[in-house]
Motif scaffolding. Sequence first.
Motif: not given
Length: 897
Positions: A623-626, A643-647, A652-654
């Motif tokens: 999550a930190m890397n993203l 857009a891609l990595y935000s999704q 992942l956080k969920e």
Amino acid sequence: MKPIKFFHHILLAVCGLFPLLAAETQAQPYDPRCEYLGNPLGIDVVEPRFSWKQADPEQVRGQRQTAYHLQVASSEKLLSQGKADLWDSGKVSSSQSTLVEYGGAKLISNQDCYWKVRVYDKDGNASKWSTPARFSMGLLEPTDWKSPWIHHPDAPAEKHIWFRRNVTLNEKLSTAFLHVASIGYHELHVNGERVDPQAFGPALTRLDKRVLYVTYDLRELLKVGKNTIALWQGPGWARYKFFQTRPALRVQLNAQNATGQEISFSSDSPWRCQISSSENLGPVQFENNGGEKIDARNHVPDWNAVGFDDSAWETAAEAPIQVTLSAHMLEPARIIETITAKSVTAAGDAYKVDMGKNYTGLLSIKFNGLNAGDAVTIQIADDSNSAQDNGQKCIFISNGGTDEVFQNRFNYTSGRYLRLTGLKSKPEPADITAFALSTDVKRTGKFSSSSDLFNQIYETDLWTWRANLVEGFTMDCPHRERLGYGEISFSCPWGIAFPNYETGALFTKNVRDWSDVQEENGWIHPVAPQINDFSYGGPMWSSAGLTLAWNFYQHYGDERILTLTYPSSKRWLEFINNNVTDGLLANYEKHWGKFLGDWAAPGPRNEKGDSPEARYFNNCVYAMNLTNFIECARILKKTDDVALYSQRLAELKEKIHATYFDAEKNRYCNGTHVQYAFALLTGIPPENLREAVIASFQKELTDKNYLDMGSSGLPVLFKYLIEEAANSDALFKHLSKTDEPSFGYFLKRGETTWPEFWNVNVQSRIHTCYTGVSSWFTKSLGGIRPDPESPGFQSFLIKPVIGGDLKFAEFATESPFGTVRNRWERDGDTLKMFVTVPPNSQATVFIPTSKPSSLTEGGKPITKAQGVSQLKAADGFATMKLPAGRYEFSCLLDENR
């Protein structure tokens, strides 16, 4: 001439004098830098960038640069005449004074360049020109290299080799650049004299892929007539089995005479080579990096001199080596401190020496009374109860002379205690010296406070890092492994280096090191610049390049570092994504030591493998890397990647929250300090639960009597508590402790560098496991840190914590714009703060008071303070914006502070 024309000419002449008669500003440019370095030679950046600072002895409030004028010339003479034949920027209306990109004629290999700059202050007045600075270009294309790789044709790999070549010159040279690439270490000698006191050069890279070359200016050293260029080479990491390479040199002279005619090596002699009087002892491997053997009987004093007969030496052979050659664009390793032995005591047939503190570097020991052939054995350890650590044995064989000296040349030692055997009499402490070595980055930061313990923790943290920074990368330890483990590329740069040292060049090289150890499938080795198949690690280790680049950008505002890491980081994230199962990153390494979580925590607690703790930690790393990569993509305008990595990050956080959140206790996983901090740092708790998680974390932080963190967890915990939490002053209690486990306990038991584990019985007492604690002293007590909304320190934050019973704390550092200083003093319920903001920058300052009406500056009510913009008063702070200048604040403290 008609009267009207006459007066017209007079008017023009008078007006033309106005620029000459205009007031000259007291603000002057200083500390000129090219690619973060002062006067670098042989750079390979084709569009180099220039930086400078603005000195203002009068400390005029609001002083800033409104424009600059930069000139670059091909000679110092032309520059002094104002003839900028390479580039004249003209007057540029801009406040930019860091990383100004060269915009002139195309630069070519071996070009010698000189530059200067002047600035215009806030009133538009011009400064004097800066002191001329210099840079030269290296060899920019592979085809520029005409010389072959050479090596001794049959010497064993552990031997140190002398190389020499004669050069005859018929005329004085106008330029003479010698480029030396070496697989292994080298020393350069010209006409019998050593050229540069740097040690263990060049800095280490992945030697099977990239080798650095060092450029030397020999213009004043080469004379008309006969000259000798000589090199002494040691194998260094060339014997490291994972590199599968060999010691070798590539040496090229590029020179010109006064008419510009090219001159290279003359053909009157080839390279000659000979095995020297020293060699490495031991291999290059885990738990044994050996020492050195010096046989004084075999030393040839004039081996490097003009006129020496080398006809009996071997002719150097060519070596078939294929690697990328890059310029050595960082500070070399040099002696940073000289340490004389504290005591010498008899111990049976040996003598035990206490150097007084742990260090990494060279030993120098003077001997007398030995007969030719007598051998002295030198062992070194970081523990007084050990004879030797990790194969660190050196041998000196006497030639029977007086005042003979053993001194390491191509293998450093690390420790505090020596054991000498084979001597005929007790040596004097004055005859035993250690030369502490480190990559020679300039120290710029200094913390002090009313707590001697805090001051000692801070200095020990810095000293531990310097002891592990010999070859242009941060090691885990300098005796057992000497490997660049990735988790410390978070804690050391963010926690120690950026606040306290000039490290732009060093970490630019390190970010590239991490790209160089990436495999085709996107996986990155857990150590760099080395590679191997046994090092422990995990995502925190392998993502070091991305983490380092992001923290680098925050401090220096350098977008090129993001561009450098971006392709590698993207491939890394794709590798991670390919190992996601059911929405979470799974253990992609079945070797037990390659999917680590928090490591070397109290207990001891070592999270690893498929354990829930390791999986939770590593998904937080993901999550930190993203998060960091998405910010890089935004800055570099990679909208599709945003857009891609935000999704992916949102999903992942969920999933992390759904899998690891304990709703009854409002915690994640087992609720260690690091587990709480990582969830909050990466924004995993939903907004409606965040305050409950913070409250639970604060209780855990207060109730537990020690900091529950290991090596990889330390920077996570400290970064959250310092930069985001409202209670970072809770660290005051933990860092004031002197019982186990704590930093104070380390010092209480006599440690001079941080050990590998929190407990007493450890293998290594010089380790970077717990480095980065000094971040709290500089960023919280001192309060100085980058502004996340404006990277690069032209705008920065000062937000001090008034901790415990401290009477004062002060931190000063040299930012990219000049000296930033904050000192606070407490006397009863009165607080005073002394703040310095350098020219051409501004600070957002948080004064810790809930009584803003009591706030004064320079003895005047804050509402009348010159240049001060009040922003708000909330959360126990009065916040304001300060332009350049010196400020003295006074206010009433809250009763509970």
